[in-house]
Design a protein around this motif. Structure first.
Motif, PDB file in Angstrom:
ATOM      1  N   SER A  95       0.815  -1.214   0.000  1.00 39.34           N
ATOM      2  CA  SER A  95       0.000   0.000   0.000  1.00 39.34           C
ATOM      3  C   SER A  95       0.850   1.267   0.000  1.00 39.34           C
ATOM      4  N   ASP A  96       2.083   1.161   0.530  1.00 37.06           N
ATOM      5  CA  ASP A  96       2.949   2.338   0.605  1.00 37.06           C
ATOM      6  C   ASP A  96       4.388   1.866   0.743  1.00 37.06           C
ATOM      7  N   TYR A  97       5.320   2.776   0.477  1.00 38.31           N
ATOM      8  CA  TYR A  97       6.747   2.442   0.532  1.00 38.31           C
ATOM      9  C   TYR A  97       7.462   3.607   1.207  1.00 38.31           C
ATOM     10  N   LEU A  98       7.949   3.395   2.420  1.00 39.42           N
ATOM     11  CA  LEU A  98       8.603   4.445   3.203  1.00 39.42           C
ATOM     12  C   LEU A  98      10.104   4.193   3.264  1.00 39.42           C
ATOM     13  N   VAL A  99      10.888   5.173   2.821  1.00 42.40           N
ATOM     14  CA  VAL A  99      12.340   5.039   2.754  1.00 42.40           C
ATOM     15  C   VAL A  99      12.978   5.525   4.054  1.00 42.40           C
ATOM     16  N   LYS A 100      13.856   4.723   4.619  1.00 45.61           N
ATOM     17  CA  LYS A 100      14.579   5.082   5.839  1.00 45.61           C
ATOM     18  C   LYS A 100      15.678   6.090   5.526  1.00 45.61           C
ATOM     19  N   PRO A 101      15.995   6.984   6.449  1.00 41.12           N
ATOM     20  CA  PRO A 101      15.324   7.150   7.747  1.00 41.12           C
ATOM     21  C   PRO A 101      13.907   7.701   7.568  1.00 41.12           C
ATOM     22  N   VAL A 102      12.938   6.980   8.117  1.00 45.59           N
ATOM     23  CA  VAL A 102      11.532   7.331   7.925  1.00 45.59           C
ATOM     24  C   VAL A 102      11.147   8.498   8.828  1.00 45.59           C
ATOM     25  N   ARG A 103      10.577   9.522   8.221  1.00 49.48           N
ATOM     26  CA  ARG A 103      10.048  10.640   9.001  1.00 49.48           C
ATOM     27  C   ARG A 103       8.714  10.217   9.619  1.00 49.48           C
ATOM     28  N   MET A 104       8.517  10.517  10.886  1.00 47.54           N
ATOM     29  CA  MET A 104       7.294  10.097  11.556  1.00 47.54           C
ATOM     30  C   MET A 104       6.063  10.792  10.975  1.00 47.54           C
ATOM     31  N   SER A 105       6.251  11.987  10.415  1.00 48.08           N
ATOM     32  CA  SER A 105       5.128  12.657   9.745  1.00 48.08           C
ATOM     33  C   SER A 105       4.681  11.845   8.529  1.00 48.08           C
ATOM     34  N   ARG A 106       5.654  11.183   7.886  1.00 45.76           N
ATOM     35  CA  ARG A 106       5.325  10.335   6.724  1.00 45.76           C
ATOM     36  C   ARG A 106       4.607   9.073   7.174  1.00 45.76           C
ATOM     37  N   VAL A 107       4.932   8.569   8.340  1.00 46.69           N
ATOM     38  CA  VAL A 107       4.218   7.414   8.888  1.00 46.69           C
ATOM     39  C   VAL A 107       2.760   7.783   9.155  1.00 46.69           C
ATOM     40  N   ARG A 108       2.553   8.946   9.753  1.00 47.30           N
ATOM     41  CA  ARG A 108       1.181   9.401  10.039  1.00 47.30           C
ATOM     42  C   ARG A 108       0.388   9.587   8.743  1.00 47.30           C
ATOM     43  N   GLN A 109       1.077  10.102   7.714  1.00 49.02           N
ATOM     44  CA  GLN A 109       0.413  10.253   6.424  1.00 49.02           C
ATOM     45  C   GLN A 109       0.005   8.892   5.873  1.00 49.02           C
ATOM     46  N   ALA A 110       0.891   7.908   5.990  1.00 52.20           N
ATOM     47  CA  ALA A 110       0.594   6.561   5.498  1.00 52.20           C
ATOM     48  C   ALA A 110      -0.610   5.964   6.228  1.00 52.20           C
ATOM     49  N   LEU A 111      -0.687   6.199   7.524  1.00 52.80           N
ATOM     50  CA  LEU A 111      -1.820   5.705   8.313  1.00 52.80           C
ATOM     51  C   LEU A 111      -3.115   6.392   7.892  1.00 52.80           C
ATOM     52  N   ASP A 112      -3.051   7.695   7.699  1.00 53.43           N
ATOM     53  CA  ASP A 112      -4.243   8.450   7.288  1.00 53.43           C
ATOM     54  C   ASP A 112      -4.703   8.025   5.888  1.00 53.43           C
ATOM     55  N   ASP A 113      -3.737   7.798   4.990  1.00 51.24           N
ATOM     56  CA  ASP A 113      -4.086   7.364   3.637  1.00 51.24           C
ATOM     57  C   ASP A 113      -4.763   6.000   3.663  1.00 51.24           C
ATOM     58  N   TYR A 114      -4.239   5.112   4.479  1.00 47.83           N
ATOM     59  CA  TYR A 114      -4.821   3.776   4.609  1.00 47.83           C
ATOM     60  C   TYR A 114      -6.243   3.861   5.177  1.00 47.83           C
ATOM     61  N   LYS A 115      -6.406   4.670   6.204  1.00 52.36           N
ATOM     62  CA  LYS A 115      -7.720   4.844   6.824  1.00 52.36           C
ATOM     63  C   LYS A 115      -8.726   5.402   5.818  1.00 52.36           C
ATOM     64  N   LEU A 116      -8.316   6.427   5.059  1.00 46.91           N
ATOM     65  CA  LEU A 116      -9.206   7.035   4.073  1.00 46.91           C
ATOM     66  C   LEU A 116      -9.577   6.042   2.984  1.00 46.91           C
ATOM     67  N   TYR A 117      -8.609   5.266   2.546  1.00 49.08           N
ATOM     68  CA  TYR A 117      -8.853   4.235   1.526  1.00 49.08           C
ATOM     69  C   TYR A 117      -9.903   3.234   1.995  1.00 49.08           C
ATOM     70  N   ARG A 118      -9.764   2.755   3.224  1.00 47.36           N
ATOM     71  CA  ARG A 118     -10.729   1.782   3.757  1.00 47.36           C
ATOM     72  C   ARG A 118     -12.104   2.401   3.914  1.00 47.36           C
ATOM     73  N   GLN A 119     -12.167   3.666   4.318  1.00 44.92           N
ATOM     74  CA  GLN A 119     -13.454   4.351   4.465  1.00 44.92           C
ATOM     75  C   GLN A 119     -14.160   4.499   3.118  1.00 44.92           C
ATOM     76  N   LYS A 120     -13.401   4.892   2.098  1.00 48.71           N
ATOM     77  CA  LYS A 120     -13.990   5.040   0.761  1.00 48.71           C
ATOM     78  C   LYS A 120     -14.515   3.706   0.254  1.00 48.71           C
ATOM     79  N   LEU A 121     -13.737   2.652   0.458  1.00 52.54           N
ATOM     80  CA  LEU A 121     -14.139   1.334  -0.022  1.00 52.54           C
ATOM     81  C   LEU A 121     -15.377   0.834   0.701  1.00 52.54           C
ATOM     82  N   ALA A 122     -15.495   1.172   1.985  1.00 51.32           N
ATOM     83  CA  ALA A 122     -16.639   0.726   2.776  1.00 51.32           C
ATOM     84  C   ALA A 122     -17.933   1.410   2.358  1.00 51.32           C
TER      85      ALA A 122
END
Length: 226
Positions: A95-122
């Motif tokens: 679903s996503d590809y995060l390059v190290k060193p991973v910024r924690m803001s990018r992790v939060r973005q990945a989580l939000d994107d995943y959440k939004l994707y699941r909401q749209k699909l539902a």
């Protein structure tokens, strides 16, 4: 779930995920073998996977779990940047590809994107192309949904449909419609060909001309104009 052999990276990732109100880390693994066991035990919905593990590859973990029918999503967290590795990960359905060193803001973005994707699909039992494009992020939620193909203006098309509906024409030519709409023959032909492809009108040849047959159009079903 987190699969990461670097304790510091694992701790930072776990802390960031747990700070998100909609996510909770249920398992952390540092090896290929342990990851398979932990996954079977906890059945996580989302898995963060490092590629380099002491006893194998995170890509192999994904491939193994996919082969076993795992119903979850994967996000890569890795220092690997070569195109071949990225392509392989994409082919495995990450679903996503995060390059190290991973910024924690990018992790939060990945989580939000995943959440939004699941909401749209539902929100959809079945989906058309527009909904699929929206779910996969192919267009903005604020972008207008185009209901006609390129080169077909919705307003002009509606004017043509209105004439067909009101005048109930049986056999009409491009010239007939060009006069009624006050637009060029080339434009009218393009719109009639579109309506023909949609099954709204059909083209017939009139051989009673004493010369070359004349192209005429017939309305197939007035209800298709709605």
């Amino acid at each position: 779930m987190i699969i990461e052999d670097d304790p510091r990276a694992s701790y930072a990732l776990e802390s960031t995920i747990n700070q998100h109100t909609d996510f909770e880390v249920v398992a952390v693994s540092e090896t290929y073998a342990d990851a398979l066991m932990q996954f079977e035990l906890y059945k996580p919905q989302l898995v963060f996977v490092d590629i380099t593990l002491p006893d194998g590859s995170g890509l192999d973990v994904i491939q193994k779990l996919r082969r076993d029918g795992a119903n979850c999503y994967f996000i890569m967290t890795t220092a690997e940047r070569d195109a071949t590795t990225v392509e392989h990960a994409v082919q495995l359905g990450i679903s996503d590809y995060l390059v190290k060193p991973v910024r924690m803001s990018r992790v939060r973005q990945a989580l939000d994107d995943y959440k939004l994707y699941r909401q749209k699909l539902a929100c959809h039992d079945t989906v058309d192309q527009g909904a699929i494009d929206l779910i996969l992020g192919k267009r903005s939620t604020n972008a207008p949904v185009r209901k006609t193909p390129k080169g077909i203006d919705a307003t002009t098309l509606e004017s043509l449909k209105q004439i067909l509906k009101e005048e109930k024409l049986t056999d009409f030519s491009v010239d007939d419609m060009s006069e009624r709409m006050n637009v060029s023959r080339i434009t009218v032909r393009r719109y009639l060909e579109y309506l023909e492809s949609e099954g709204v009108v059909k083209m017939v040849l009139n051989y009673k001309t004493g010369g070359r047959p004349r192209r005429l159009y017939q309305l197939t079903d007035v209800n298709l104009l709605d």
